[in-house]
Scaffold this active site. Structure first.
Site, mmCIF file in Angstrom:
data_model
loop_
_atom_site.group_PDB
_atom_site.id
_atom_site.type_symbol
_atom_site.label_atom_id
_atom_site.label_comp_id
_atom_site.label_asym_id
_atom_site.label_seq_id
_atom_site.Cartn_x
_atom_site.Cartn_y
_atom_site.Cartn_z
ATOM 1 N N VAL A 131 -7.994 -0.427 61.031
ATOM 2 C CA VAL A 131 -7.072 -1.368 61.666
ATOM 3 C C VAL A 131 -6.061 -0.627 62.531
ATOM 4 C CG1 VAL A 131 -5.316 -3.130 61.272
ATOM 5 C CG2 VAL A 131 -7.371 -3.082 59.845
ATOM 6 N N ASP A 185 4.553 10.899 54.751
ATOM 7 C CA ASP A 185 3.840 11.221 53.514
ATOM 8 C C ASP A 185 3.693 9.933 52.718
ATOM 9 O OD1 ASP A 185 2.842 12.087 51.118
ATOM 10 O OD2 ASP A 185 4.408 13.586 50.744
ATOM 11 N N PHE A 186 2.495 9.372 52.729
ATOM 12 C CA PHE A 186 2.284 8.077 52.087
ATOM 13 C C PHE A 186 2.274 8.167 50.571
ATOM 14 C CE2 PHE A 186 -0.117 7.766 56.218
ATOM 15 C CZ PHE A 186 0.918 7.136 56.894
ATOM 16 N N ALA A 194 -3.707 2.384 53.136
ATOM 17 C CA ALA A 194 -4.171 2.045 51.791
ATOM 18 C C ALA A 194 -5.089 3.141 51.273
ATOM 19 C CB ALA A 194 -4.912 0.711 51.795
ATOM 20 N N THR A 210 -6.511 -7.297 50.048
ATOM 21 C CA THR A 210 -7.963 -7.302 49.903
ATOM 22 C C THR A 210 -8.477 -8.425 49.010
ATOM 23 O OG1 THR A 210 -9.820 -5.991 49.006
ATOM 24 C CG2 THR A 210 -7.670 -5.651 48.011
ATOM 25 N N TYR A 239 -8.918 -0.155 42.090
ATOM 26 C CA TYR A 239 -8.522 -0.440 43.470
ATOM 27 C C TYR A 239 -7.874 -1.816 43.568
ATOM 28 C CZ TYR A 239 -9.039 -1.863 48.367
ATOM 29 O OH TYR A 239 -8.815 -2.356 49.621
#
Length: 289
Positions: free
Chosen positions: A12, A36-37, A60, A101, A125
């Site tokens: 995306v 930094d995720f 994600a 999701t 997840y």
């Protein structure tokens, strides 16, 4: 309008700059080189420092099977960091668009899931993505959570690219036929996210959780057949049940999602994945040549 984007390399995220063209939108995008995720506070500080008018989070942890062994890491990226981003947005009055999701549902039955249907994720997840949704809602700011499914594009790793590779290597493939859902072109998700960000600024009452999935609903096996048909690949698809293709994390059999409220509130028609597939194949063909 200026939009702060978290993510630059995902499916995306790669489509957002293209979707922003001609809309009077400027972008401030942060990938792994500038954000930094795995550090929620650092991402919150990016929001605090930005002069953006809205925020879109495309980041994600999406390795569904690996998440079974790395749930703590997945939880940080999918929930704790979005929580910090959402709180920072709320404190500044910035609308946040967040992507979720179909995996927040258990995949039972055959009726399309509505946004208010009870959630019951089957694996790590889905659990971590649901925790992220809850955190965004709990932050109390203006937001739109878009649950999507079966994302495909000319970028990254996805079902279309995998089928093209395998279909050219083999005469036949055995593909799961009892999982049904809506393949969703990343380009359509990107466009919807940008439009939603603008609409949320103008009308915060549109805040909420929505579904955005491609149409028509199809099985993985039939989707593969259409990929081969449009690309001219001669590969025979044989239907198999999910039981014959076991994975570390169970997949939902029913990924159908009701998009009615998304159309009513934002005016987004379900993306036509056939048209999206044609565009993806054209982009891949152009890249090769």
């Amino acid at each position: 309008m200026k939009v702060l984007i978290f993510g630059t390399t995902g499916q995306v995220a790669r489509e957002i700059p293209v979707a922003a063209q001609g809309r009077g939108i400027t972008l401030e995008a942060h990938g792994r080189d500038t954000a930094d995720f795995t550090d929620p506070d650092a991402c919150a500080q990016i929001v605090a420092r930005s002069d953006a008018d809205a925020v879109i989070n495309t980041v994600a942890y999406t390795a569904v099977d690996r998440a079974e062994q790395e749930e703590a890491l997945a939880l940080t990226i999918n929930a704790r960091t979005p929580c910090a981003i959402a709180q920072a947005c709320a404190s500044r009055g910035l609308p946040l668009v967040h992507i979720s999701t179909d995996y927040v549902f258990d995949g039972a039955g055959s009726v399309p899931f509505t946004p208010d249907h009870p959630t019951a994720p089957l694996g790590a997840y889905g659990r971590t993505k649901l925790a992220g949704e809850d955190a965004v809602r709990a932050a109390g700011g203006v937001h739109a959570i878009f649950r999507t499914s079966w994302v495909v594009s000319a970028h990254g790793t996805n079902f279309v690219k995998t089928m093209l590779r395998l279909g050219r290597e083999r005469d036949g493939l055995r593909i799961v036929a009892d999982q049904i859902g809506g393949p969703t072109p990343a380009a359509d998700i990107a466009s919807a996210c940008l439009s939603a960000a603008r609409q949320l600024r103008e009308d915060p009452a549109k805040s909420g959780t929505y579904h955005l999935s491609g149409a028509p609903d199809v099985s993985w096996a039939d989707f593969a057949r259409e990929i081969f048909a449009q690309s001219g690949v001669s590969c025979v698809v044989s239907d198999i049940p999910s039981a014959e293709y076991p994975t570390p994390a169970p997949r939902p059999l029913n990924s159908r999602m009701d998009n009615t409220s998304t159309l009513e509130v934002f005016g987004f028609v379900r993306p036509d994945w056939n048209a999206g597939l044609s565009a993806i194949l054209q982009a891949l063909n152009t890249a090769v040549h």
